[in-house]
Design a protein around this motif. Structure first.
Motif, PDB file in Angstrom:
ATOM      1  N   GLU A  14       4.837   1.298   3.856  1.00  0.00           N
ATOM      2  CA  GLU A  14       5.657   1.044   2.670  1.00  0.00           C
ATOM      3  C   GLU A  14       6.105  -0.411   2.626  1.00  0.00           C
ATOM      4  OE1 GLU A  14       8.905   3.792   2.197  1.00  0.00           O
ATOM      5  OE2 GLU A  14       7.761   5.414   3.131  1.00  0.00           O
ATOM      6  N   MET A  15       6.446  -0.949   3.772  1.00  0.00           N
ATOM      7  CA  MET A  15       6.869  -2.343   3.839  1.00  0.00           C
ATOM      8  C   MET A  15       5.740  -3.261   3.383  1.00  0.00           C
ATOM      9  SD  MET A  15       9.010  -2.339   7.436  1.00  0.00           S
ATOM     10  CE  MET A  15       9.613  -4.011   7.241  1.00  0.00           C
ATOM     11  N   LEU A  16       4.542  -3.018   3.878  1.00  0.00           N
ATOM     12  CA  LEU A  16       3.404  -3.853   3.499  1.00  0.00           C
ATOM     13  C   LEU A  16       3.091  -3.715   2.013  1.00  0.00           C
ATOM     14  CD1 LEU A  16       1.084  -3.322   6.596  1.00  0.00           C
ATOM     15  CD2 LEU A  16       2.245  -5.446   5.937  1.00  0.00           C
ATOM     16  N   SER A  17       3.259  -2.520   1.464  1.00  0.00           N
ATOM     17  CA  SER A  17       2.995  -2.327   0.035  1.00  0.00           C
ATOM     18  C   SER A  17       3.969  -3.132  -0.815  1.00  0.00           C
ATOM     19  CB  SER A  17       3.091  -0.840  -0.319  1.00  0.00           C
ATOM     20  OG  SER A  17       2.052  -0.110   0.297  1.00  0.00           O
ATOM     21  N   LEU A  18       5.231  -3.169  -0.403  1.00  0.00           N
ATOM     22  CA  LEU A  18       6.216  -3.940  -1.169  1.00  0.00           C
ATOM     23  C   LEU A  18       5.963  -5.435  -1.015  1.00  0.00           C
ATOM     24  CD1 LEU A  18       8.635  -4.031  -2.999  1.00  0.00           C
ATOM     25  CD2 LEU A  18      10.130  -3.739  -0.998  1.00  0.00           C
ATOM     26  N   ILE A  19       5.584  -5.861   0.187  1.00  0.00           N
ATOM     27  CA  ILE A  19       5.216  -7.270   0.374  1.00  0.00           C
ATOM     28  C   ILE A  19       4.042  -7.616  -0.540  1.00  0.00           C
ATOM     29  CG2 ILE A  19       4.310  -8.986   1.990  1.00  0.00           C
ATOM     30  CD1 ILE A  19       5.786  -7.476   4.233  1.00  0.00           C
ATOM     31  N   GLU A  20       3.042  -6.740  -0.596  1.00  0.00           N
ATOM     32  CA  GLU A  20       1.877  -6.979  -1.458  1.00  0.00           C
ATOM     33  C   GLU A  20       2.290  -7.121  -2.922  1.00  0.00           C
ATOM     34  OE1 GLU A  20      -2.507  -5.014  -2.500  1.00  0.00           O
ATOM     35  OE2 GLU A  20      -1.045  -3.876  -1.321  1.00  0.00           O
ATOM     36  N   ARG A  98      -3.900  -9.797   1.294  1.00  0.00           N
ATOM     37  CA  ARG A  98      -4.936  -9.052   2.020  1.00  0.00           C
ATOM     38  C   ARG A  98      -4.511  -8.909   3.472  1.00  0.00           C
ATOM     39  NH1 ARG A  98      -8.483 -12.542   4.974  1.00  0.00           N
ATOM     40  NH2 ARG A  98      -8.087 -14.753   4.504  1.00  0.00           N
ATOM     41  N   VAL A  99      -5.040  -7.893   4.132  1.00  0.00           N
ATOM     42  CA  VAL A  99      -4.781  -7.648   5.542  1.00  0.00           C
ATOM     43  C   VAL A  99      -6.081  -7.782   6.305  1.00  0.00           C
ATOM     44  CG1 VAL A  99      -4.081  -5.929   7.249  1.00  0.00           C
ATOM     45  CG2 VAL A  99      -2.805  -6.141   5.108  1.00  0.00           C
ATOM     46  N   GLU A 100      -6.043  -8.557   7.375  1.00  0.00           N
ATOM     47  CA  GLU A 100      -7.250  -8.780   8.169  1.00  0.00           C
ATOM     48  C   GLU A 100      -6.863  -9.147   9.595  1.00  0.00           C
ATOM     49  OE1 GLU A 100     -10.743 -12.150   8.316  1.00  0.00           O
ATOM     50  OE2 GLU A 100     -10.159 -11.410   6.336  1.00  0.00           O
ATOM     51  N   GLY A 101      -7.431  -8.443  10.556  1.00  0.00           N
ATOM     52  CA  GLY A 101      -7.215  -8.778  11.964  1.00  0.00           C
ATOM     53  C   GLY A 101      -5.770  -8.755  12.410  1.00  0.00           C
ATOM     54  N   GLY A 102      -4.988  -7.785  11.916  1.00  0.00           N
ATOM     55  CA  GLY A 102      -3.590  -7.684  12.325  1.00  0.00           C
ATOM     56  C   GLY A 102      -2.676  -8.682  11.649  1.00  0.00           C
ATOM     57  N   LEU A 103      -3.188  -9.353  10.624  1.00  0.00           N
ATOM     58  CA  LEU A 103      -2.401 -10.343   9.894  1.00  0.00           C
ATOM     59  C   LEU A 103      -2.416 -10.016   8.398  1.00  0.00           C
ATOM     60  CD1 LEU A 103      -3.873 -13.503  11.657  1.00  0.00           C
ATOM     61  CD2 LEU A 103      -1.597 -12.535  12.063  1.00  0.00           C
ATOM     62  N   ARG A 357       0.104 -16.687   6.562  1.00  0.00           N
ATOM     63  CA  ARG A 357      -0.088 -15.304   6.990  1.00  0.00           C
ATOM     64  C   ARG A 357       1.012 -14.914   7.956  1.00  0.00           C
ATOM     65  NH1 ARG A 357      -3.212 -19.057   9.171  1.00  0.00           N
ATOM     66  NH2 ARG A 357      -3.636 -19.095  11.405  1.00  0.00           N
ATOM     67  N   ILE A 358       1.247 -13.603   8.051  1.00  0.00           N
ATOM     68  CA  ILE A 358       2.274 -13.092   8.950  1.00  0.00           C
ATOM     69  C   ILE A 358       1.662 -12.125   9.944  1.00  0.00           C
ATOM     70  CG2 ILE A 358       4.155 -13.409   7.308  1.00  0.00           C
ATOM     71  CD1 ILE A 358       4.040 -10.405   6.729  1.00  0.00           C
ATOM     72  N   GLU A 359       2.336 -12.009  11.086  1.00  0.00           N
ATOM     73  CA  GLU A 359       1.908 -11.122  12.155  1.00  0.00           C
ATOM     74  C   GLU A 359       2.469  -9.720  11.882  1.00  0.00           C
ATOM     75  OE1 GLU A 359       1.919 -12.023  16.775  1.00  0.00           O
ATOM     76  OE2 GLU A 359       3.935 -11.505  16.046  1.00  0.00           O
ATOM     77  N   ILE A 360       1.565  -8.762  11.632  1.00  0.00           N
ATOM     78  CA  ILE A 360       2.008  -7.422  11.250  1.00  0.00           C
ATOM     79  C   ILE A 360       2.718  -6.704  12.390  1.00  0.00           C
ATOM     80  CG2 ILE A 360       1.208  -5.141  10.518  1.00  0.00           C
ATOM     81  CD1 ILE A 360      -0.959  -6.553   8.884  1.00  0.00           C
TER      82      ILE A 360
END
Length: 381
Positions: A14-20, A98-103, A357-360
């Motif tokens: 949910e956090m990532l969806s709101l960031i997106e 976008r999300v890629e490689g844990g970022l 980019r941020i570290e997930i």
């Protein structure tokens, strides 16, 4: 803290969806519509958490968002962030989230939309788990990336009534929190010469661009990183035609100062160099000033830092107080003597760059840290 961590871990998606959602809206400092859209989204989230929100309108810049909620205890908490980014219109379309490689990538993902989402979910976790919070004001500036010129009076007004300030700017190292930043200012130098054809035998032309070249060297020679001074000239323009002596040139000057005790001295040095002609016939105009004081630790901040370090231990994190680059609205609050911890957002790479980019993996623990600090403030006035 285990309960808070588990609650947040279950909602990382949910956090990532709101960031997106926020990242995919252009909200550069001159994108008023996008800034206001982001503000409306955050306002709805805060209202669902029991905050009373209000918009501080701006006619030609992004609006500011203010939200308040009562709480437990006498001390008042100020949660600070901003709605604008450094990226121009069209960037979100060209480089969407976008999300890629844990970022997680995207314009403003770290500075500062990821931090805003961490703030919202820290408050959500505490509310859902029945934890008390102090009386809290949230203020999101609409013009932070261009100096918070219009936001500053509101920031300082809230800070004067606050006991603690937590700033959601990005972090640059694992476990880091910012306790020091450099002060900064911007100056504009306008150079006026005289136009003439470059081969006219009796030419009385005076080349403003030549003066500009000499000025860049003179201004940047003021830099002394070891003594906490950095002067940069990165944005210039001049002239109107290849074969005509440039009648005008303009330079924007960035000035950074580490220690508040040197602010007046450095501003005077920059003004003197910028306003003293080198070539005969040149006329100079200097505008601007040092606008953002350094963020320097004060006794109140050090007490808050100890509380934060104890909270970090409870979630297995080692807190690392550091000096961050770049200014923030925390500079204004710390200068007033208010306890201020900055850089509480996600760990960010290439901040303000094309690869921001941020570290997930760090999002949940850093959000839990924020939630823990807020909850502890009810116990440690």
């Amino acid at each position: 803290m285990k309960e808070v961590l588990e609650w947040l871990e279950a909602r990382q998606g949910e956090m990532l969806s709101l960031i997106e959602l926020l990242v995919n809206i252009d909200s550069g400092s001159y994108c008023k519509e996008g800034i206001d859209r982001c503000g409306a989204i955050v306002a709805r989230e805060l209202e669902a958490l029991g905050f009373e929100t209000s918009v501080v309108p701006e006619a030609d810049r992004g609006n500011h968002l203010r939200a308040q909620r009562p709480g437990k205890g006498e001390g008042e908490l100020f949660l600070s962030a901003h709605l604008d980014t450094v990226f121009p219109a069209g960037t979100a379309g060209a480089r969407p989230f976008r999300v890629e490689g844990g970022l997680a990538y995207g314009p403003g993902v770290g500075d500062i939309k990821g931090g805003i989402v961490q703030m919202l979910f820290a408050l959500k976790a505490l509310r859902e788990l029945g934890r008390s919070t102090p009386p809290t004001t949230v203020f999101l500036t609409g013009d932070e990336e261009i100096g918070s010129i219009r936001g500053r009076p509101h920031i300082e007004d809230i800070a004067r009534r606050s006991s603690w300030v937590l700033v959601m700017e990005p972090a640059s190292e694992p476990g880091s929190v910012a306790v020091r930043r450099w002060g900064l200012g911007a100056f504009r130098l306008t150079i006026r010469g005289r136009a003439a054809h470059v081969l006219k035998p009796d030419s009385d032309g005076v080349n403003a661009c030549r003066e500009l070249a000499l000025k860049i060297l003179a201004l940047e020679s003021l830099s002394d990183f070891a003594r906490g001074v950095k002067v940069s000239v990165n944005l210039v323009s001049g002239g109107r035609s290849r074969q005509v002596t440039a009648a005008e040139a303009v330079a924007d000057i960035d000035v950074r100062v580490r220690d508040s005790s040197r602010m007046e001295e450095i501003e005077a040095m920059v003004r003197k160099v910028a306003s003293t002609p080198i070539l005969p016939g040149i006329v100079l105009q200097v505008e601007g000033k040092l606008t953002r004081p350094p963020l320097e630790p004060n006794p109140n901040t050090l007490k808050l830092l100890r509380l934060a370090a104890e909270t970090a231990e409870r979630i297995g994190m080692v807190l690392k107080p550091i000096e961050e680059y770049g200014g923030s609205d925390g500079c204004f609050t710390a200068a007033l003597g208010v306890a201020t911890l900055d850089g509480l957002g996600p760990r960010t790479f290439d901040m303000c760059g094309d690869g921001e980019r941020i570290e997930i993996v760090g999002i949940v623990p850093r959000t839990a840290l924020l939630a823990g600090i807020v909850a502890r403030l009810c116990e440690d006035p």
